[in-house]
Design a protein around this motif. Structure first.
Motif, mmCIF file in Angstrom:
data_model
loop_
_atom_site.group_PDB
_atom_site.id
_atom_site.type_symbol
_atom_site.label_atom_id
_atom_site.label_comp_id
_atom_site.label_asym_id
_atom_site.label_seq_id
_atom_site.Cartn_x
_atom_site.Cartn_y
_atom_site.Cartn_z
ATOM 1 N N VAL A 117 26.774 50.878 46.385
ATOM 2 C CA VAL A 117 27.467 49.586 46.346
ATOM 3 C C VAL A 117 28.961 49.784 46.568
ATOM 4 C CG1 VAL A 117 28.109 47.652 44.867
ATOM 5 C CG2 VAL A 117 25.740 48.455 44.900
ATOM 6 N N GLN A 120 29.695 50.400 50.262
ATOM 7 C CA GLN A 120 29.605 49.234 51.133
ATOM 8 C C GLN A 120 30.713 48.225 50.853
ATOM 9 O OE1 GLN A 120 25.571 47.879 51.964
ATOM 10 N NE2 GLN A 120 24.786 49.795 51.120
ATOM 11 N N VAL A 121 31.067 48.045 49.591
ATOM 12 C CA VAL A 121 32.189 47.164 49.257
ATOM 13 C C VAL A 121 33.484 47.715 49.834
ATOM 14 C CG1 VAL A 121 33.601 46.272 47.355
ATOM 15 C CG2 VAL A 121 31.105 46.191 47.209
ATOM 16 N N GLY A 125 35.453 45.668 52.559
ATOM 17 C CA GLY A 125 36.793 45.267 52.163
ATOM 18 C C GLY A 125 37.856 45.848 53.073
ATOM 19 N N VAL A 138 30.694 34.882 51.145
ATOM 20 C CA VAL A 138 30.696 36.108 50.339
ATOM 21 C C VAL A 138 29.356 36.298 49.638
ATOM 22 C CG1 VAL A 138 31.776 37.276 48.381
ATOM 23 C CG2 VAL A 138 33.193 36.035 50.033
ATOM 24 N N ALA A 142 27.021 39.515 49.831
ATOM 25 C CA ALA A 142 26.650 40.261 48.621
ATOM 26 C C ALA A 142 25.136 40.420 48.531
ATOM 27 C CB ALA A 142 27.188 39.549 47.386
ATOM 28 N N VAL A 145 24.103 43.147 50.941
ATOM 29 C CA VAL A 145 24.456 44.452 50.381
ATOM 30 C C VAL A 145 23.436 44.867 49.331
ATOM 31 C CG1 VAL A 145 26.114 45.646 48.904
ATOM 32 C CG2 VAL A 145 26.923 44.322 50.874
#
Length: 256
Positions: A117, A120-121, A125, A138, A142, A145
């Motif tokens: 996580v 990927q964030v 980002g 978003v 999410a 993801v």
């Protein structure tokens, strides 16, 4: 509800496996930093090459492509956590504790879940802040993801139960990961690939991950959920394989 004793055991296992990962942080750091470097270097090339498909097409391709590629390569982190117990022959010692098998697996996969996580964030980002990656919803992103991470955990766990050595596992995630990345259209858009590759592309989890992320970034929920449904099916399939291997007794002081 999970009772306090179970929570205590899982927390202890999570701390143990987190410590094991942090003692050799090289693979984790490379999976976190390398995609950022490649996005920075290759972004102008992708943007110029795909300029005819829209202003953001190149940005979406490079960010989503690097995310899929390096998350597939990060299967090494998940699989190694399982395989190490087999190589060290410590699974039997864990089995004689009060912890159930699912608690042992949870203790293994939770640290990997956090890393995937975070990866990927960080990539998304980075793309949004530095290269104006368009994110229209978003929540959809999410969801994409979360489902992709669950799929990766199931695939990685299954590989960890099948591989007979770390070198064999490396073949799975290096060659296999790169093959699935290319076949899924993560490095080169499917429209530029030969006919035979486009025909085989749906066999790659990377293909469905790319589809899910593209549609999530575009705010197209129905199309994203179709891709996510396939990924969840793959998660169930590989999760069932891992469960079968565990019940078969792969950890009982022997390798295949």
């Amino acid at each position: 509800m999970i009772d306090s004793a179970v929570r205590t055991r899982i927390n202890a296992l999570v701390r143990l496996n987190t410590t094991l990962l942090l003692r050799e942080p090289g693979p984790v750091v490379s999976r976190l930093l390398m995609p950022l470097i490649l996005i920075t270097v290759l972004h102008p090339l992708y943007r110029a090459a795909l300029s005819g498909s829209g202003n953001a097409a190149g940005t979406t391709q490079i960010v989503a492509g690097m995310l899929v590629m390096f998350s597939l390569l990060a299967l090494s982190i998940v699989g190694s956590a399982i395989l190490t117990e087999r190589v060290w022959r410590t699974w039997d010692r864990l089995r004689v504790t009060p912890a159930a098998s699912w608690e042992l697996i949870a203790g293994k996969v939770v640290p990997s879940f956090v890393i995937l996580v975070l990866q990927q964030v960080l990539i998304l980002g980075f793309g949004a802040l530095l290269f104006a990656l368009p994110v229209r919803d978003v929540l959809l992103l999410a969801t994409a993801v979360a489902i992709w991470v669950v799929t990766l955990l199931c695939i990685g766990t299954a590989l960890g139960t099948i591989a007979r050595s770390h070198s064999e596992l490396a073949v799975f995630y290096d060659i296999g990961g790169l093959a699935l990345t290319v076949l899924g259209g993560a490095l080169v858009p499917l429209s530029l690939m030969p006919d035979w590759a486009r025909a085989l592309a749906p066999l790659s989890p990377g293909y469905w991950a790319m589809s899910a992320f593209r549609h999530a970034l575009d705010g197209e929920s129905a199309e994203m959920m179709r891709a996510n449904a396939v990924l969840l099916g793959l998660a169930v399939l590989f999760g069932a394989l891992a469960s079968w291997r565990i019940r078969r007794g792969w950890g009982r002081s022997h390798l295949l």
